[in-house]
Design an enzyme around this catalytic site. Structure first.
Site, short mmCIF file in Angstrom:
data_model
loop_
_atom_site.label_atom_id
_atom_site.label_comp_id
_atom_site.label_asym_id
_atom_site.label_seq_id
_atom_site.Cartn_x
_atom_site.Cartn_y
_atom_site.Cartn_z
N CYS A 75 0.81 -1.48 -0.25
CA CYS A 75 -0.42 0.26 0.10
C CYS A 75 0.67 1.33 -0.05
O CYS A 75 1.88 1.45 0.63
CB CYS A 75 -0.76 0.23 1.13
N ASP A 152 10.16 -16.21 2.73
CA ASP A 152 11.73 -15.44 2.22
C ASP A 152 12.23 -16.51 3.56
O ASP A 152 13.89 -16.46 3.58
CB ASP A 152 11.30 -14.05 2.27
O1 F6P Z 1 8.37 -11.72 -0.37
C1 F6P Z 1 7.88 -12.70 -1.28
C2 F6P Z 1 8.39 -12.85 -2.30
O2 F6P Z 1 8.38 -13.79 -3.29
C3 F6P Z 1 9.40 -13.27 -2.47
O3 F6P Z 1 10.37 -14.18 -2.56
C4 F6P Z 1 9.84 -12.32 -4.24
O4 F6P Z 1 11.27 -11.67 -4.40
C5 F6P Z 1 8.86 -11.74 -3.75
O5 F6P Z 1 8.09 -12.15 -2.93
C6 F6P Z 1 8.00 -11.31 -5.18
O6 F6P Z 1 6.93 -10.01 -5.07
P1 F6P Z 1 5.61 -10.25 -6.27
O7 F6P Z 1 4.74 -11.07 -5.07
O8 F6P Z 1 5.26 -8.68 -5.52
O9 F6P Z 1 5.96 -10.53 -7.44
#
Ligand code: F6P
Length: 363
Positions: A75, A152
């Site tokens: 957000c 993560d």
């Molecule tokens: O923090 C979780 C995560 O899946 C990371 O491993 C990855 O870098 C990121 O989020 C991806 O973000 P989004 O879902 O916004 O593409």
């Protein structure tokens, strides 16, 4: 009883639903009114239908589902004071002065800022005539407990974050599946896993899948990594193996800080060893699917502990994070965890790899 609200923020993770369920049921059990805030901080800023009372049955049949049924968002509005003022008003309207925030370090840092600012936001709303003096007095402070939901495992202060175990399971299933086709064609597969700046998923997946090699951000390989890699892969083949698996964490870098991507690694193998080599990016599959038993239990235990923590908090209490230490649920000061997590990143940015690994470990 108190009024409390639970919300999920940032990237979703498997097991968040279990935590939400646990907060709702423990809260109700202890005589509190529990609210859902839908769509994370965005819902808090927008108010209205986004903040609704939860009941016991609304959280039935969600423990086995991945994602978060109450929605999540990254957000922008909440980063501005104006947004936080609206959020404050929307919460006060419903007498909510206790929050359980389920998210990553960005979301938890935001929660801390909100808490520090809260008395001045209340004052401003009173001056603007938006709330009564009684309301301002009743809702003069806010208590916050954080739960770390992220695949993560990148947050200092907890052994595991909610979702990591399930994401690992997804990765292992995918690597197993790839291994079948790899061995049929005598191929090498270079597989990218998530983790942002953290190599936990990459390292543990590599160990659990018997990978030949692994690249993670916390431990950039020596400058002659290409030779080392090829020698290792060649050795594996020479002992009768028909395939190679190389795991690359998405944040992997070399000693100069340049990204090591699956494409780069694939080309090194192709050009040097001339193996038939493929690059596979697992992507958001890792964030999907049903949560493992571990993550369901972790969500349950953390959610319950979060409510107990809120019940014991006074206006002076610093916000805390509920974390798992060994097999115990413990409360640790939120800002200490955030500071340590930021220190890890700073060490990595400064190429102080050993320090980063040390800081990541348990204190
Ligand atoms: O923090 C979780 C995560 O899946 C990371 O491993 C990855 O870098 C990121 O989020 C991806 O973000 P989004 O879902 O916004 O593409």
């Amino acid at each position: 009883g108190r009024s409390m609200a639970v919300f999920t923020s940032g990237g979703d993770s498997q097991g968040m639903n279990s935590a939400v369920r646990s907060v709702v049921r423990m809260g109700i059990y202890l005589g509190c009114k529990v609210y859902f805030i839908y769509e994370g901080y965005q819902g808090m800023c927008d108010g209205g239908e986004n903040i609704r009372e939860a009941d016991w049955n609304l959280v039935s049949d969600i423990i086995q589902r991945g994602g978060t049924i109450i929605g999540s968002a990254r957000c922008k509005d909440f980063r501005e004071k104006e947004g936080r003022l609206k959020a404050c008003f929307n919460l006060i309207e419903k007498d909510i002065t206790n929050l359980v925030c389920i998210g990553g370090d960005g979301s938890l840092t935001g929660a801390n800022t909100f808490r520090q600012e809260w008395p001045s936001l209340v004052k401003e709303l009173l001056q603007q005539g938006k709330i009564s003096k009684e309301k301002a007095e009743k809702c003069g402070n806010i208590q916050i407990v954080g739960l770390v939901g992220s695949i993560d495992n990148d947050f200092c202060g907890t052994d595991m974050t909610i979702g990591t175990d399930t994401a690992l399971q997804r990765i292992i299933e995918a690597v197993d599946a790839v291994m079948a086709t790899a061995q049929s064609h005598q191929r090498a597969f270079v597989i990218e896993v998530m983790g942002r700046h953290c190599g936990y998923l990459g390292l543990v997946a590599a160990l659990a899948s018997e990978a030949d090699f692994c690249f993670i951000p916390e431990w950039p390989p020596p400058t002659n990594w290409r030779e080392i890699l090829c020698a290792k892969l060649h050795h594996t083949r020479s002992t009768g193996n028909r395939l190679n698996i190389i795991i690359v964490a998405e944040g992997a870098i070399d000693r100069e800080g340049k990204p090591i991507t699956v494409e780069i690694v694939r080309d090194v193998i192709k050009n040097t060893l001339h193996y038939d080599t493929r690059a596979t990016v697992l992507g958001h599959v890792q964030r999907g699917g049903n949560p493992s038993a571990f993550d369901r239990l972790l969500g349950c235990r953390m959610g319950a502990e979060a409510v107990l923590a809120l019940m014991e908090m006074t206006p002076e209490s610093e916000p805390c994070v509920v974390s798992i230490d060994g097999n115990q649920m413990v409360r640790v000061p939120l800002m200490e965890c955030v500071a340590r997590t930021q220190a890890v990143q700073k060490a990595m940015d400064g190429k102080e790899w050993e320090l980063a690994v040390k800081l990541r470990g348990r204190s």
